[in-house]
Scaffold this motif. Structure first.
Motif, mmCIF file in Angstrom:
data_model
loop_
_atom_site.group_PDB
_atom_site.id
_atom_site.type_symbol
_atom_site.label_atom_id
_atom_site.label_comp_id
_atom_site.label_asym_id
_atom_site.label_seq_id
_atom_site.Cartn_x
_atom_site.Cartn_y
_atom_site.Cartn_z
ATOM 1 N N GLU A 101 0.843 -1.214 0.000
ATOM 2 C CA GLU A 101 0.000 0.000 0.000
ATOM 3 C C GLU A 101 0.868 1.250 0.000
ATOM 4 O OE1 GLU A 101 -3.517 2.145 2.671
ATOM 5 O OE2 GLU A 101 -2.937 0.065 3.084
ATOM 6 N N ALA A 102 1.926 1.233 0.828
ATOM 7 C CA ALA A 102 2.858 2.364 0.881
ATOM 8 C C ALA A 102 3.613 2.495 -0.441
ATOM 9 C CB ALA A 102 3.838 2.185 2.039
ATOM 10 N N VAL A 103 3.972 1.343 -1.050
ATOM 11 C CA VAL A 103 4.657 1.370 -2.354
ATOM 12 C C VAL A 103 3.796 2.107 -3.374
ATOM 13 C CG1 VAL A 103 5.464 -0.020 -4.304
ATOM 14 C CG2 VAL A 103 5.982 -0.731 -1.960
ATOM 15 N N ALA A 104 2.521 1.725 -3.456
ATOM 16 C CA ALA A 104 1.609 2.360 -4.410
ATOM 17 C C ALA A 104 1.465 3.854 -4.125
ATOM 18 C CB ALA A 104 0.242 1.675 -4.353
ATOM 19 N N HIS A 105 1.391 4.214 -2.851
ATOM 20 C CA HIS A 105 1.266 5.622 -2.459
ATOM 21 C C HIS A 105 2.481 6.431 -2.912
ATOM 22 C CE1 HIS A 105 0.559 9.187 -0.039
ATOM 23 N NE2 HIS A 105 1.773 9.028 0.516
ATOM 24 N N TYR A 106 3.676 5.922 -2.644
ATOM 25 C CA TYR A 106 4.889 6.662 -2.983
ATOM 26 C C TYR A 106 5.116 6.717 -4.499
ATOM 27 C CZ TYR A 106 6.143 6.797 1.959
ATOM 28 O OH TYR A 106 6.150 7.042 3.315
ATOM 29 N N ILE A 107 4.767 5.632 -5.191
ATOM 30 C CA ILE A 107 4.898 5.641 -6.652
ATOM 31 C C ILE A 107 3.966 6.677 -7.258
ATOM 32 C CG2 ILE A 107 4.394 4.302 -8.738
ATOM 33 C CD1 ILE A 107 7.066 3.646 -7.509
ATOM 34 N N GLU A 108 2.731 6.780 -6.731
ATOM 35 C CA GLU A 108 1.776 7.772 -7.216
ATOM 36 C C GLU A 108 2.307 9.194 -7.002
ATOM 37 O OE1 GLU A 108 -1.614 9.364 -8.922
ATOM 38 O OE2 GLU A 108 -0.900 7.290 -8.892
ATOM 39 N N LYS A 109 2.843 9.434 -5.808
ATOM 40 C CA LYS A 109 3.421 10.768 -5.522
ATOM 41 C C LYS A 109 4.630 11.050 -6.416
ATOM 42 C CE LYS A 109 3.751 12.576 -1.533
ATOM 43 N NZ LYS A 109 4.120 12.880 -0.131
ATOM 44 N N MET A 110 5.432 10.009 -6.654
ATOM 45 C CA MET A 110 6.610 10.167 -7.516
ATOM 46 C C MET A 110 6.189 10.582 -8.931
ATOM 47 S SD MET A 110 9.480 7.306 -8.615
ATOM 48 C CE MET A 110 8.366 6.528 -9.800
ATOM 49 N N GLU A 111 5.160 9.922 -9.467
ATOM 50 C CA GLU A 111 4.698 10.229 -10.820
ATOM 51 C C GLU A 111 4.078 11.624 -10.902
ATOM 52 O OE1 GLU A 111 5.379 8.753 -13.417
ATOM 53 O OE2 GLU A 111 5.926 6.713 -12.875
ATOM 54 N N GLN A 112 3.333 12.001 -9.873
ATOM 55 C CA GLN A 112 2.744 13.350 -9.860
ATOM 56 C C GLN A 112 3.834 14.426 -9.815
ATOM 57 O OE1 GLN A 112 0.093 13.332 -6.493
ATOM 58 N NE2 GLN A 112 -1.524 12.174 -7.561
ATOM 59 N N ALA A 113 4.817 14.197 -8.961
ATOM 60 C CA ALA A 113 5.926 15.154 -8.863
ATOM 61 C C ALA A 113 6.725 15.194 -10.163
ATOM 62 C CB ALA A 113 6.841 14.776 -7.694
ATOM 63 N N SER A 114 6.819 14.031 -10.825
ATOM 64 C CA SER A 114 7.553 13.952 -12.089
ATOM 65 C C SER A 114 6.922 14.844 -13.158
ATOM 66 C CB SER A 114 7.575 12.505 -12.573
ATOM 67 O OG SER A 114 8.174 12.417 -13.850
ATOM 68 N N VAL A 115 5.593 14.887 -13.165
ATOM 69 C CA VAL A 115 4.891 15.758 -14.128
ATOM 70 C C VAL A 115 5.285 17.218 -13.912
ATOM 71 C CG1 VAL A 115 2.623 16.630 -14.840
ATOM 72 C CG2 VAL A 115 2.945 14.185 -14.386
ATOM 73 N N ASP A 116 5.369 17.630 -12.656
ATOM 74 C CA ASP A 116 5.744 19.019 -12.343
ATOM 75 C C ASP A 116 7.200 19.294 -12.729
ATOM 76 O OD1 ASP A 116 3.265 19.705 -11.367
ATOM 77 O OD2 ASP A 116 3.746 19.169 -9.291
ATOM 78 N N VAL A 117 8.079 18.309 -12.534
ATOM 79 C CA VAL A 117 9.482 18.482 -12.926
ATOM 80 C C VAL A 117 9.578 18.770 -14.418
ATOM 81 C CG1 VAL A 117 11.703 17.314 -13.223
ATOM 82 C CG2 VAL A 117 10.465 17.094 -11.068
ATOM 83 N N ILE A 118 8.916 17.956 -15.230
ATOM 84 C CA ILE A 118 8.942 18.154 -16.680
ATOM 85 C C ILE A 118 8.341 19.505 -17.046
ATOM 86 C CG2 ILE A 118 8.151 17.263 -18.900
ATOM 87 C CD1 ILE A 118 10.265 15.544 -17.521
ATOM 88 N N LYS A 119 7.252 19.881 -16.358
ATOM 89 C CA LYS A 119 6.581 21.158 -16.638
ATOM 90 C C LYS A 119 7.517 22.338 -16.411
ATOM 91 C CE LYS A 119 3.665 22.839 -13.647
ATOM 92 N NZ LYS A 119 2.457 23.034 -12.809
ATOM 93 N N TYR A 120 8.185 22.348 -15.270
ATOM 94 C CA TYR A 120 9.057 23.482 -14.953
ATOM 95 C C TYR A 120 10.332 23.493 -15.798
ATOM 96 C CZ TYR A 120 5.947 24.270 -11.001
ATOM 97 O OH TYR A 120 4.848 24.520 -10.228
ATOM 98 N N VAL A 121 10.806 22.327 -16.173
ATOM 99 C CA VAL A 121 11.958 22.262 -17.083
ATOM 100 C C VAL A 121 11.591 22.886 -18.427
ATOM 101 C CG1 VAL A 121 13.380 20.687 -18.467
ATOM 102 C CG2 VAL A 121 13.148 20.302 -16.018
#
Length: 312
Positions: free
Chosen positions: A283-303
């Motif tokens: 459950e924690a794995v899924a939670h952290y992976i989801e947060k990682m992917e959401q944050a990844s979208v913002d990284v690409i956006k700001y780049v």
């Protein structure tokens, strides 16, 4: 029975290898562009020096031209004084001629008077001698004046010729300065284009790095690796650029400041997902992976926002 995990890992490794080749090719292209930028920097520096030198030369020629103008004015003034001296010498010669004629007439009159006019006759003779001496001196002054005038004619002509040549040189220097300015502006524009292309290649490399890093997380999850097998957000290419490299050029921009948090979060969530997987907390794995992917979208956006800024 098909081992889908092994199959997935195999094909993911293949995809990662392909993306890595693309990334390395883009990175090599970025490095070549950077070499061109270094040459353009040297060229820009040389253009700057040449423009400064041509500007200094123009100022010097302006001073020389002004000096020649003053010299011509002084020569004209001198010529004017020579003319006045010549006129004065002519007047003296004319007056001495009149005095000489007067002395002759006086001598004739004294002869008519006889013995009583003897003293007057001596005075007339002295007056004649004086007028002749004055004529001689006036003639000498006129001769000297004519010689000076003759000598100053070529000086004046040479000065005028030199000034014309200086003005021609000044015109050529000014034209050269304008051409250098135009070349410098074109070189600056070319440098701007190369800088943009270089940054574009770099940011594309960073985005591919980002994708590869996330893919590696999924591989590590399947292999049950722990969190120590991935790097910190300060250790990747983007992190080094942000904290140690040319990222400081963007330090005052909003996108640069906003980029730090999601980038840090991507790395933290990836590491936490690996740790949760070791602890068998899916459950924690899924939670952290989801947060990682959401944050990844913002990284690409700001780049991408940074890429489109005119900040190079």
């Amino acid at each position: 029975m098909v081992d889908y995990n092994s199959l997935f890992i195999k094909h993911t490794d293949c995809n990662i290898h392909t993306i890595t080749l693309i990334r390395d090719s883009i990175l090599a292209s970025s490095n070549k562009l950077q070499d061109k930028l270094n040459l353009l920097d040297e060229m820009e520096h040389l253009f700057s020096q040449m423009l400064d030198n041509s500007q200094s030369l123009t100022q010097f020629l302006n001073e020389v031209d002004t000096h020649f103008t003053h010299s011509r004015e002084e020569i004209d003034d001198f010529s004017s004084w020579l003319k006045k001296i010549k006129d004065s010498a002519s007047n003296i010669d004319r007056l001495s001629s009149q005095a000489n004629l007067l002395s002759i007439n006086s001598a004739i009159e004294a002869g008519h008077i006889g013995r009583e006019g003897a003293g007057f006759s001596v005075l007339a003779q002295e007056m004649k001698k004086l007028s002749l001496e004055i004529q001689k001196q006036a003639s000498s002054i006129a001769s000297i004046n004519n010689n000076l005038g003759a000598r100053f004619i070529p000086v004046k002509e040479t000065t005028e010729k030199n000034q014309q040549q200086v003005q021609q040189v000044k015109t050529l220097v000014e034209e050269g300065h304008q051409n250098l300015t135009s070349l410098s502006e074109q070189a600056s524009e070319l440098k701007h284009i190369f800088t943009f292309l270089s940054m574009q290649q770099f940011f594309n490399t960073v985005k591919l790095d980002h994708v590869l890093w996330k893919e590696a997380i999924y591989i590590h999850l399947l292999n049950n690796d722990d969190e120590h097998c991935v790097n910190q957000h300060t250790e990747c290419r983007l992190g080094k650029w942000y904290y140690q490299g040319d990222g400081k050029k963007f330090a005052k921009t909003d996108a640069f400041r906003r980029l730090e948090e999601p980038h840090k979060l991507v790395h933290e969530c990836g590491r936490l997902a690996l740790k949760a997987n070791i602890e068998d907390n899916q459950e924690a794995v899924a939670h952290y992976i989801e947060k990682m992917e959401q944050a990844s979208v913002d990284v690409i956006k700001y780049v991408d926002v940074l890429l489109n800024l005119d900040n190079y």
